[in-house]
Design an enzyme around this catalytic site. Structure first.
Site, short mmCIF file in Angstrom:
data_model
loop_
_atom_site.label_atom_id
_atom_site.label_comp_id
_atom_site.label_asym_id
_atom_site.label_seq_id
_atom_site.Cartn_x
_atom_site.Cartn_y
_atom_site.Cartn_z
N ASP A 279 12.06 -64.28 -5.28
CA ASP A 279 13.03 -64.79 -4.30
C ASP A 279 13.69 -66.08 -4.79
O ASP A 279 13.18 -66.74 -5.68
CB ASP A 279 12.36 -65.01 -2.93
CG ASP A 279 11.09 -65.84 -3.00
OD1 ASP A 279 10.79 -66.39 -4.07
OD2 ASP A 279 10.40 -65.96 -1.97
N ASN B 149 3.76 -68.11 8.34
CA ASN B 149 4.17 -67.19 9.42
C ASN B 149 4.02 -65.72 8.97
O ASN B 149 4.50 -64.82 9.63
CB ASN B 149 5.62 -67.46 9.84
CG ASN B 149 6.61 -67.24 8.71
OD1 ASN B 149 6.22 -66.93 7.58
ND2 ASN B 149 7.89 -67.41 8.99
N HIS C 208 5.26 -64.43 6.09
CA HIS C 208 6.34 -63.88 5.25
C HIS C 208 5.85 -63.61 3.83
O HIS C 208 4.94 -64.26 3.32
CB HIS C 208 7.61 -64.74 5.29
CG HIS C 208 7.58 -66.02 4.52
ND1 HIS C 208 8.31 -67.12 4.91
CD2 HIS C 208 6.95 -66.40 3.39
CE1 HIS C 208 8.12 -68.10 4.05
NE2 HIS C 208 7.29 -67.69 3.13
N GLU D 83 11.05 -62.51 6.37
CA GLU D 83 10.55 -63.28 7.51
C GLU D 83 10.20 -62.35 8.68
O GLU D 83 10.74 -61.25 8.79
CB GLU D 83 11.64 -64.26 7.98
CG GLU D 83 12.08 -65.28 6.95
CD GLU D 83 11.12 -66.46 6.83
OE1 GLU D 83 9.92 -66.30 7.16
OE2 GLU D 83 11.57 -67.52 6.38
C1 GLP Z 1 7.64 -69.56 0.25
C2 GLP Z 1 8.26 -68.51 -0.67
C3 GLP Z 1 7.27 -67.46 -1.09
C4 GLP Z 1 5.93 -68.11 -1.24
C5 GLP Z 1 5.43 -68.53 0.10
C6 GLP Z 1 4.21 -69.41 0.07
O1 GLP Z 1 8.49 -69.89 1.29
N1 GLP Z 1 9.37 -67.82 -0.11
O2 GLP Z 1 7.70 -66.83 -2.26
O3 GLP Z 1 5.02 -67.18 -1.80
O4 GLP Z 1 6.45 -69.13 0.86
O5 GLP Z 1 4.51 -70.67 -0.42
P1 GLP Z 1 3.41 -71.73 -0.76
O6 GLP Z 1 2.65 -71.17 -1.92
O7 GLP Z 1 4.16 -72.98 -1.13
O8 GLP Z 1 2.55 -71.89 0.44
#
Ligand code: GLP
Length: 254
Positions: free
Chosen positions: A67, A136, A138, A143
């Protein structure tokens, strides 16, 4: 779904990096799907260390990006492209032509982002997809919503995601409200999926996700329950509530 609970973040990163290394050893031309965020940083660091110690050769490995924010320049230090270059891509012997990042150029050049999914297919499909999870639920930027998109698409970020991710931005005023993300089917087509969750902030969602008996778009990660080859690697802090509930269910059964 296999669940591996590790003592801490370091052990989680060790486990994840060893699985990735094993994948590359078994298939030198492995196609990897790479997540970003805080969680896999240490995993990538361990892959770089393995490369420096001559334990792995990335010259035939291909990578695809999960992403990316919309509206940030690819060289912007807050972009996921920049993050991946800094943490892994520029530090190992990956070939430039084997690095496929999601960018706005992709959007400008092609009418449809489905081109990205076709590119993955043409490269043989993803052998191993690394994922994190949002608090949440995702996956990528899929989302919680009433509908989930199948293929790579533009996603509107949830308020909670904007709030959480803004704290990670160097320039907080630049936090986008949209992103490009692989869709549910894009992720699901990977032959193996590794989901990482670390720290107390993920304890609630990991409890909801693991114990969920339904596939629900309100927790996008639940679609992974249909996939036959998912390994969840979770440290004790993120596993706290899930383990408490498991313990209680167990007591109840007995
Ligand atoms: C982010 C990204 C994801 C990521 C997730 C967890 O918003 N869109 O690709 O895996 O949320 O992020 P983090 O590892 O910083 O908790």
């Amino acid at each position: 779904m296999d669940i591996i609970v590790t003592d801490d973040h370091d052990a989680l990163s060790n486990k994840a990096s060893e699985i990735i290394l094993e994948c590359i050893h078994q298939k030198p031309g492995s196609v990897l799907g790479l997540a970003t965020g805080r969680t896999p940083v240490e995993t990538y660091r361990k892959l770089v260390q393995a490369y420096e110690a001559d334990r792995v050769d990335f010259s035939h490995v291909k990578v695809f990006h999960l992403d990316e924010y919309l509206g940030l320049d690819k060289d912007d230090s807050d972009s996921y492209s920049y993050y991946l270059h800094e943490t892994l891509l520029d530090k190992v012997n990956l070939r430039k032509e084997n690095i496929h990042l999601i960018s706005e150029r992709l959007l400008e050049k092609r009418r449809s982002l489905h081109h990205y999914d076709r590119l993955i297919d043409r490269n043989g499909g993803i052998d191993l997809q690394l994922l994190g999870i949002g608090s949440n639920g995702h996956i990528g930027f899929n989302e919680p919503d009433t509908d989930l998109y199948l293929d790579t698409h533009i996603a509107k970020l949830a308020k909670e995601t904007i709030r959480t991710n803004r704290t990670l931005f160097n320039d907080k005023s630049k936090m986008p409200s949209k992103a490009i993300t692989m869709g549910i089917r894009s992720v699901f087509k990977a032959r193996r999926i590794i989901l990482l969750a670390s720290g107390p902030d993920k304890s609630d969602i990991m409890n909801d996700f693991i114990h969920s008996e339904t596939i629900t778009p309100s927790i996008p990660a639940t679609f992974l329950k249909l996939h036959g080859n998912v390994t969840v690697i979770i440290d004790k802090a993120a596993a706290q509530k899930y383990l408490d509930k498991k313990g209680n269910d167990h007591d109840h059964i007995n």
